[in-house]
Design a protein around this motif. Structure first.
Motif, short mmCIF file in Angstrom:
data_model
loop_
_atom_site.label_atom_id
_atom_site.label_comp_id
_atom_site.label_asym_id
_atom_site.label_seq_id
_atom_site.Cartn_x
_atom_site.Cartn_y
_atom_site.Cartn_z
N LEU A 20 0.75 -1.62 -0.11
CA LEU A 20 -0.17 -0.14 -0.11
C LEU A 20 0.31 0.70 -0.09
CD1 LEU A 20 -2.13 0.66 -0.18
CD2 LEU A 20 -2.74 0.80 2.51
N LEU A 21 1.95 1.46 0.81
CA LEU A 21 3.36 2.26 0.68
C LEU A 21 3.49 2.58 -0.04
CD1 LEU A 21 4.49 1.90 4.98
CD2 LEU A 21 2.28 3.40 3.72
N ARG A 22 4.16 1.13 -0.68
CA ARG A 22 4.66 1.91 -2.40
C ARG A 22 3.55 1.70 -3.14
NH1 ARG A 22 8.95 -1.31 -3.97
NH2 ARG A 22 8.07 -2.37 -5.81
N SER A 23 2.49 2.03 -3.42
CA SER A 23 1.04 2.76 -4.40
C SER A 23 1.31 3.82 -4.17
CB SER A 23 0.40 1.77 -4.03
OG SER A 23 -0.06 0.14 -4.40
N VAL A 24 0.77 4.68 -2.70
CA VAL A 24 0.95 5.84 -2.62
C VAL A 24 2.55 6.23 -3.23
CG1 VAL A 24 1.69 7.91 -0.86
CG2 VAL A 24 -0.87 5.31 -0.57
N VAL A 25 3.16 6.14 -2.65
CA VAL A 25 4.25 6.89 -3.61
C VAL A 25 4.90 6.60 -5.38
CG1 VAL A 25 5.57 6.77 -1.33
CG2 VAL A 25 6.22 4.81 -2.84
N GLY A 26 4.02 4.99 -5.42
CA GLY A 26 3.79 5.72 -6.90
C GLY A 26 5.41 4.60 -8.09
N VAL A 27 5.58 3.85 -6.35
CA VAL A 27 6.53 2.67 -7.23
C VAL A 27 5.94 1.29 -7.83
CG1 VAL A 27 8.19 3.75 -6.14
CG2 VAL A 27 7.20 2.31 -4.40
N GLN A 28 5.05 0.78 -6.90
CA GLN A 28 3.75 -0.22 -6.97
C GLN A 28 2.46 0.28 -8.31
OE1 GLN A 28 3.54 -3.14 -5.69
NE2 GLN A 28 2.92 -3.11 -7.50
N GLN A 29 3.11 -0.01 -9.47
CA GLN A 29 1.15 -0.40 -10.31
C GLN A 29 0.40 -0.82 -9.92
OE1 GLN A 29 1.71 1.99 -13.15
NE2 GLN A 29 -0.50 1.09 -13.32
N PRO A 30 -0.70 -0.63 -9.75
CA PRO A 30 -2.36 -1.59 -8.80
C PRO A 30 -2.64 -1.86 -10.33
CG PRO A 30 -2.24 1.76 -9.04
CD PRO A 30 -1.33 0.79 -9.82
N VAL A 32 -2.18 11.90 -5.03
CA VAL A 32 -0.87 12.12 -3.82
C VAL A 32 -0.84 13.69 -4.03
CG1 VAL A 32 0.54 12.17 -2.97
CG2 VAL A 32 -0.26 9.80 -3.41
N LEU A 33 -2.04 14.74 -3.26
CA LEU A 33 -1.65 15.97 -3.06
C LEU A 33 -2.10 16.60 -4.42
CD1 LEU A 33 2.41 16.03 -1.59
CD2 LEU A 33 0.40 16.62 -0.26
N GLY A 34 -2.93 15.58 -4.64
CA GLY A 34 -3.47 16.55 -6.77
C GLY A 34 -3.52 16.09 -7.38
N HIS A 35 -2.05 14.76 -7.41
CA HIS A 35 -1.42 14.47 -9.11
C HIS A 35 -1.77 12.74 -8.30
CE1 HIS A 35 0.01 18.27 -10.04
NE2 HIS A 35 0.24 18.22 -9.10
N SER A 36 -1.50 12.32 -9.56
CA SER A 36 -1.45 10.46 -10.09
C SER A 36 -0.63 10.50 -8.96
CB SER A 36 -1.48 9.98 -11.48
OG SER A 36 -2.65 10.46 -11.40
N ALA A 37 -0.08 8.44 -7.79
CA ALA A 37 1.07 8.10 -7.61
C ALA A 37 1.80 8.44 -8.53
CB ALA A 37 0.90 6.83 -6.81
N GLY A 38 3.44 9.34 -8.26
CA GLY A 38 4.11 8.85 -9.10
C GLY A 38 4.73 10.13 -10.20
N ALA A 39 3.65 10.62 -9.83
CA ALA A 39 3.86 11.79 -11.23
C ALA A 39 4.65 13.01 -11.00
CB ALA A 39 2.28 12.96 -11.37
N PRO A 40 5.63 13.73 -11.85
CA PRO A 40 6.29 14.33 -12.12
C PRO A 40 6.57 15.35 -10.80
CG PRO A 40 6.51 13.47 -14.28
CD PRO A 40 4.92 13.36 -13.49
N PRO A 41 4.94 15.84 -10.89
CA PRO A 41 5.45 17.16 -10.50
C PRO A 41 5.84 17.23 -8.45
CG PRO A 41 3.37 17.32 -11.75
CD PRO A 41 3.91 15.95 -11.40
N LEU A 42 4.71 15.43 -7.94
CA LEU A 42 5.38 15.04 -6.56
C LEU A 42 6.53 14.85 -6.51
CD1 LEU A 42 2.85 12.38 -6.54
CD2 LEU A 42 2.77 14.58 -5.85
N ARG A 43 7.86 15.04 -7.40
CA ARG A 43 9.16 14.68 -6.95
C ARG A 43 9.59 15.41 -5.98
NH1 ARG A 43 11.07 13.92 -13.50
NH2 ARG A 43 10.45 12.07 -13.86
N THR A 44 9.20 16.52 -5.78
CA THR A 44 10.12 17.68 -4.04
C THR A 44 8.55 17.54 -3.01
OG1 THR A 44 9.30 19.66 -4.99
CG2 THR A 44 11.03 19.21 -6.09
#
Length: 302
Positions: free
Chosen positions: A65-75, A82-94
Protein backbone atom coordinates in the motif's frame (compact mmCIF):
# COMPACT_ATOMS: atom_id res chain seq x y z
CA UNK A 1 13.17 10.27 -8.82
CA UNK A 2 16.18 9.14 -6.81
CA UNK A 3 16.29 5.69 -5.27
CA UNK A 4 19.05 3.89 -3.42
CA UNK A 5 18.87 1.00 -0.95
CA UNK A 6 15.30 1.69 0.07
CA UNK A 7 15.04 5.49 -0.10
CA UNK A 8 12.95 6.99 -2.83
CA UNK A 9 12.97 10.74 -2.81
CA UNK A 10 11.15 12.84 -5.22
CA UNK A 11 12.44 16.54 -6.89
CA UNK A 12 10.63 19.56 -9.02
CA UNK A 13 9.12 22.96 -8.37
CA UNK A 14 6.11 22.71 -6.08
CA UNK A 15 2.80 24.54 -6.35
CA UNK A 16 0.55 25.49 -3.42
CA UNK A 17 -2.54 23.28 -3.12
CA UNK A 18 -6.12 24.42 -2.53
CA UNK A 19 -7.23 23.81 1.05
CA UNK A 20 -9.78 21.18 0.02
CA UNK A 21 -7.24 18.79 -1.54
CA UNK A 22 -6.33 15.89 0.80
CA UNK A 23 -2.83 14.46 1.11
CA UNK A 24 -3.76 11.00 -0.21
CA UNK A 25 -6.89 9.49 -1.74
CA UNK A 26 -7.10 5.85 -2.81
CA UNK A 27 -10.06 4.46 -4.74
CA UNK A 28 -10.80 0.75 -5.19
CA UNK A 29 -7.09 -0.04 -5.03
CA UNK A 30 -6.22 -3.60 -5.98
CA UNK A 31 -2.84 -5.28 -6.40
CA UNK A 32 -2.63 -8.87 -7.66
CA UNK A 33 0.58 -10.89 -7.98
CA UNK A 34 0.03 -14.14 -9.81
CA UNK A 35 -2.88 -15.86 -8.09
CA UNK A 36 -2.42 -13.88 -4.87
CA UNK A 37 -4.45 -10.74 -4.17
CA UNK A 38 -2.21 -8.47 -2.08
CA UNK A 39 -4.64 -5.52 -1.84
CA UNK A 40 -8.37 -5.87 -2.33
CA UNK A 41 -10.61 -2.86 -3.03
CA UNK A 42 -8.80 -0.48 -0.65
CA UNK A 43 -10.39 2.96 -0.47
CA UNK A 44 -9.41 5.74 1.96
CA UNK A 45 -8.57 9.43 2.23
CA UNK A 46 -5.89 11.08 4.37
CA UNK A 47 -6.18 14.73 5.45
CA UNK A 48 -3.12 16.96 5.22
CA UNK A 49 -0.92 17.89 8.16
CA UNK A 50 -1.67 14.78 10.23
CA UNK A 51 0.16 11.71 11.48
CA UNK A 52 -1.67 8.69 10.08
CA UNK A 53 -0.82 5.23 11.36
CA UNK A 54 -1.18 2.28 8.98
CA UNK A 55 -1.50 -0.64 11.39
CA UNK A 56 -1.80 -4.35 10.81
CA UNK A 57 0.06 -7.66 11.19
CA UNK A 58 3.13 -8.47 9.12
CA UNK A 59 2.20 -9.62 5.62
CA UNK A 60 -1.18 -7.87 5.50
CA UNK A 61 -0.20 -5.59 2.58
CA UNK A 62 1.07 -2.47 4.37
CA UNK A 63 4.29 -2.18 2.37
CA UNK A 64 2.47 -2.72 -0.93
CA UNK A 65 0.00 0.00 0.00
CA UNK A 66 2.81 2.44 0.85
CA UNK A 67 4.58 1.61 -2.42
CA UNK A 68 1.32 2.35 -4.25
CA UNK A 69 1.10 5.74 -2.52
CA UNK A 70 4.62 6.78 -3.54
CA UNK A 71 4.10 5.48 -7.07
CA UNK A 72 6.61 2.61 -7.24
CA UNK A 73 3.88 -0.07 -7.17
CA UNK A 74 1.59 -0.22 -10.20
CA UNK A 75 -1.94 -1.17 -9.08
CA UNK A 76 -3.84 -3.86 -10.91
CA UNK A 77 -7.01 -1.78 -10.54
CA UNK A 78 -8.07 1.42 -8.86
CA UNK A 79 -6.32 4.74 -8.50
CA UNK A 80 -4.24 6.70 -5.99
CA UNK A 81 -4.04 10.49 -5.88
CA UNK A 82 -1.33 12.22 -3.86
CA UNK A 83 -1.48 15.97 -3.21
CA UNK A 84 -3.82 16.38 -6.17
CA UNK A 85 -1.78 14.29 -8.65
CA UNK A 86 -1.64 10.65 -9.68
CA UNK A 87 0.80 8.75 -7.45
CA UNK A 88 4.33 8.95 -8.84
CA UNK A 89 3.59 11.93 -11.13
CA UNK A 90 6.54 14.29 -11.90
CA UNK A 91 5.08 17.24 -9.91
CA UNK A 92 5.39 15.11 -6.76
CA UNK A 93 9.16 14.74 -7.02
CA UNK A 94 9.84 17.54 -4.54
CA UNK A 95 6.84 16.77 -2.37
CA UNK A 96 7.10 13.14 -1.32
CA UNK A 97 9.73 11.44 0.86
CA UNK A 98 9.81 7.67 1.32
CA UNK A 99 11.69 5.68 3.97
CA UNK A 100 11.52 1.89 3.62
CA UNK A 101 12.48 -0.87 6.04
CA UNK A 102 15.58 -1.72 4.00
CA UNK A 103 18.92 -0.01 4.71
CA UNK A 104 18.82 3.36 2.98
CA UNK A 105 22.29 4.85 3.44
CA UNK A 106 25.92 3.84 2.90
CA UNK A 107 27.31 2.18 6.02
CA UNK A 108 30.93 2.97 5.06
CA UNK A 109 30.34 6.74 4.88
CA UNK A 110 29.85 9.22 7.71
CA UNK A 111 26.49 10.81 8.40
CA UNK A 112 27.55 14.06 6.71
CA UNK A 113 29.05 12.25 3.72
CA UNK A 114 25.80 10.36 3.21
CA UNK A 115 23.69 13.50 3.43
CA UNK A 116 25.95 15.45 1.07
CA UNK A 117 25.89 12.59 -1.40
CA UNK A 118 22.10 12.29 -1.44
CA UNK A 119 21.66 16.08 -1.52
CA UNK A 120 23.90 16.22 -4.59
CA UNK A 121 21.96 13.34 -6.16
CA UNK A 122 18.84 15.47 -5.68
CA UNK A 123 20.45 18.29 -7.65
CA UNK A 124 21.54 20.47 -4.73
CA UNK A 125 24.82 22.33 -5.08
CA UNK A 126 26.93 24.76 -3.04
CA UNK A 127 25.27 26.64 -0.19
CA UNK A 128 21.88 25.09 -0.95
CA UNK A 129 23.25 21.61 -0.36
CA UNK A 130 25.06 22.58 2.85
CA UNK A 131 22.02 24.44 4.13
CA UNK A 132 19.82 21.36 3.59
CA UNK A 133 22.37 19.07 5.27
CA UNK A 134 22.70 21.29 8.34
CA UNK A 135 18.91 21.65 8.58
CA UNK A 136 18.15 17.90 8.56
CA UNK A 137 20.99 17.10 10.98
CA UNK A 138 19.34 19.48 13.44
CA UNK A 139 15.81 18.21 12.69
CA UNK A 140 16.66 14.61 13.58
CA UNK A 141 19.16 15.49 16.33
CA UNK A 142 22.27 13.96 14.75
CA UNK A 143 24.75 16.80 15.34
CA UNK A 144 26.75 14.75 17.87
CA UNK A 145 27.15 11.91 15.35
CA UNK A 146 27.65 13.89 12.13
CA UNK A 147 31.27 12.78 11.61
CA UNK A 148 30.75 9.14 12.61
CA UNK A 149 30.61 6.26 10.16
CA UNK A 150 27.05 4.99 9.82
CA UNK A 151 28.22 1.43 10.48
CA UNK A 152 29.20 2.51 14.01
CA UNK A 153 25.80 3.99 14.86
CA UNK A 154 23.08 2.35 16.92
CA UNK A 155 19.86 1.15 15.31
CA UNK A 156 18.00 4.28 16.36
CA UNK A 157 20.73 6.59 15.05
CA UNK A 158 20.83 4.60 11.80
CA UNK A 159 17.08 5.15 11.42
CA UNK A 160 17.56 8.87 11.97
CA UNK A 161 20.07 9.05 9.11
CA UNK A 162 17.55 7.41 6.75
CA UNK A 163 14.91 9.86 7.96
CA UNK A 164 17.29 12.79 7.44
CA UNK A 165 17.83 11.76 3.82
CA UNK A 166 14.07 11.69 3.23
CA UNK A 167 13.76 15.20 4.72
CA UNK A 168 16.38 16.86 2.52
CA UNK A 169 13.78 18.26 0.10
CA UNK A 170 11.28 19.32 2.80
CA UNK A 171 8.55 16.89 1.63
CA UNK A 172 4.88 17.71 2.10
CA UNK A 173 4.17 13.99 2.51
CA UNK A 174 6.54 11.66 4.37
CA UNK A 175 5.84 7.93 3.96
CA UNK A 176 7.64 5.58 6.37
CA UNK A 177 7.52 1.80 6.44
CA UNK A 178 7.87 0.56 10.03
CA UNK A 179 10.56 3.14 10.94
CA UNK A 180 10.59 2.15 14.63
CA UNK A 181 10.68 -1.64 14.23
CA UNK A 182 13.24 -3.28 16.50
CA UNK A 183 14.06 -0.09 18.40
CA UNK A 184 14.00 0.19 22.17
CA UNK A 185 11.17 2.20 23.82
CA UNK A 186 13.30 5.31 24.49
CA UNK A 187 14.53 5.53 20.90
CA UNK A 188 11.00 4.96 19.60
CA UNK A 189 9.77 7.79 21.81
CA UNK A 190 12.47 10.15 20.52
CA UNK A 191 11.63 9.35 16.90
CA UNK A 192 7.92 9.95 17.53
CA UNK A 193 8.78 13.35 18.99
CA UNK A 194 10.49 14.15 15.68
CA UNK A 195 7.41 12.94 13.76
CA UNK A 196 5.12 15.08 15.90
CA UNK A 197 7.27 18.15 15.36
CA UNK A 198 7.19 17.61 11.58
CA UNK A 199 3.39 17.32 11.67
CA UNK A 200 3.11 20.54 13.65
CA UNK A 201 5.13 22.23 10.89
CA UNK A 202 2.60 21.04 8.29
CA UNK A 203 4.06 17.78 6.99
CA UNK A 204 1.66 14.85 6.51
CA UNK A 205 3.12 11.59 7.82
CA UNK A 206 1.94 8.11 6.81
CA UNK A 207 3.63 5.64 9.16
CA UNK A 208 3.17 1.87 9.05
CA UNK A 209 3.61 -0.39 12.06
CA UNK A 210 2.56 -3.78 13.41
CA UNK A 211 2.89 -2.45 16.98
CA UNK A 212 -0.62 -1.51 18.05
CA UNK A 213 0.45 0.73 20.95
CA UNK A 214 1.89 3.20 18.43
CA UNK A 215 -1.71 4.03 17.55
CA UNK A 216 -1.79 6.32 20.59
CA UNK A 217 0.73 8.60 18.87
CA UNK A 218 -1.28 8.99 15.65
CA UNK A 219 -3.99 11.51 14.73
CA UNK A 220 -5.76 8.96 12.54
CA UNK A 221 -5.59 5.21 11.96
CA UNK A 222 -5.89 2.89 8.99
CA UNK A 223 -6.34 -0.71 10.16
CA UNK A 224 -5.55 -3.50 7.70
CA UNK A 225 -5.76 -7.27 7.62
CA UNK A 226 -5.19 -9.71 4.73
CA UNK A 227 -5.08 -6.96 2.10
CA UNK A 228 -8.31 -5.32 3.21
CA UNK A 229 -8.96 -2.06 5.04
CA UNK A 230 -10.95 -2.70 8.20
CA UNK A 231 -11.29 0.89 9.41
CA UNK A 232 -10.20 4.48 8.87
CA UNK A 233 -10.86 6.65 11.91
CA UNK A 234 -9.27 8.52 14.78
CA UNK A 235 -8.51 6.51 17.91
CA UNK A 236 -11.43 7.90 19.96
CA UNK A 237 -13.97 7.09 17.25
CA UNK A 238 -12.51 3.61 16.78
CA UNK A 239 -12.81 2.78 20.48
CA UNK A 240 -16.29 4.32 20.77
CA UNK A 241 -17.53 2.44 17.70
CA UNK A 242 -16.20 -0.93 18.83
CA UNK A 243 -16.84 -0.50 22.56
CA UNK A 244 -13.25 -1.52 23.29
CA UNK A 245 -10.67 -0.04 25.66
CA UNK A 246 -7.54 -0.22 23.48
CA UNK A 247 -6.65 -0.37 19.78
CA UNK A 248 -5.43 -3.97 19.81
CA UNK A 249 -8.74 -5.14 21.28
CA UNK A 250 -10.62 -2.98 18.75
CA UNK A 251 -8.58 -4.47 15.91
CA UNK A 252 -9.45 -8.03 16.94
CA UNK A 253 -13.10 -7.02 17.32
CA UNK A 254 -13.10 -5.66 13.74
CA UNK A 255 -11.43 -8.83 12.42
CA UNK A 256 -14.16 -10.96 13.98
CA UNK A 257 -16.91 -8.61 12.78
CA UNK A 258 -15.49 -8.63 9.25
CA UNK A 259 -15.36 -12.44 9.20
CA UNK A 260 -18.99 -12.60 10.30
CA UNK A 261 -20.03 -10.05 7.67
CA UNK A 262 -18.17 -11.94 4.91
CA UNK A 263 -19.84 -15.17 5.90
CA UNK A 264 -23.27 -13.55 5.72
CA UNK A 265 -22.40 -11.96 2.37
CA UNK A 266 -21.45 -15.35 0.93
CA UNK A 267 -24.75 -16.79 2.12
CA UNK A 268 -26.67 -13.94 0.47
CA UNK A 269 -24.63 -14.29 -2.73
CA UNK A 270 -25.65 -17.94 -2.92
CA UNK A 271 -29.31 -16.88 -2.92
CA UNK A 272 -29.03 -13.73 -5.05
CA UNK A 273 -27.46 -12.91 -8.40
CA UNK A 274 -26.50 -9.76 -10.22
CA UNK A 275 -25.55 -7.77 -7.12
CA UNK A 276 -22.08 -6.22 -7.20
CA UNK A 277 -20.64 -3.81 -4.62
CA UNK A 278 -20.20 -0.33 -5.99
CA UNK A 279 -16.83 1.44 -6.01
CA UNK A 280 -16.40 5.20 -5.59
CA UNK A 281 -16.01 6.91 -8.95
CA UNK A 282 -12.40 7.72 -9.83
CA UNK A 283 -13.29 11.36 -10.35
CA UNK A 284 -15.25 11.69 -7.12
CA UNK A 285 -12.26 12.70 -5.00
CA UNK A 286 -13.31 13.57 -1.44
CA UNK A 287 -12.51 17.03 -0.15
CA UNK A 288 -10.40 17.65 2.94
CA UNK A 289 -13.51 17.71 5.12
CA UNK A 290 -14.56 14.31 3.75
CA UNK A 291 -11.14 12.97 4.73
CA UNK A 292 -12.08 13.48 8.38
CA UNK A 293 -15.00 11.05 8.19
CA UNK A 294 -14.64 7.66 9.85
CA UNK A 295 -14.96 4.50 7.78
CA UNK A 296 -15.57 0.94 9.00
CA UNK A 297 -15.65 -2.08 6.73
CA UNK A 298 -18.59 -3.38 8.71
CA UNK A 299 -20.75 -2.17 11.55
CA UNK A 300 -18.42 -3.02 14.43
CA UNK A 301 -20.87 -2.58 17.26
CA UNK A 302 -21.30 -5.74 19.36
Amino acid sequence: MTKRSGVVHQTEPRVALPDDVPAVSAYGLQVVRGSHTVLSNVTFTIPRGRIVGLLGPSGCGKTTLLRSVVGVQQPTAGHVQVLGHSAGAPPLRTRVGYVTQAPSVYADLTVLENLRYFAAALGMRGWRREDAVVRVVKEVDLASYADKLVTRLSGGQYSRVSLAVALLNKPDLLVMDEPTVGLDPMVRRELWLVFQRLAMEGTTLLVSSHVMDEADRCDRLLLMRAGRLLASADRATLLERTGCTDVEEAFMHLVEAAATAESRARQRAAAETGLLPGLPGLLDQPTASDAERAFFATDARP
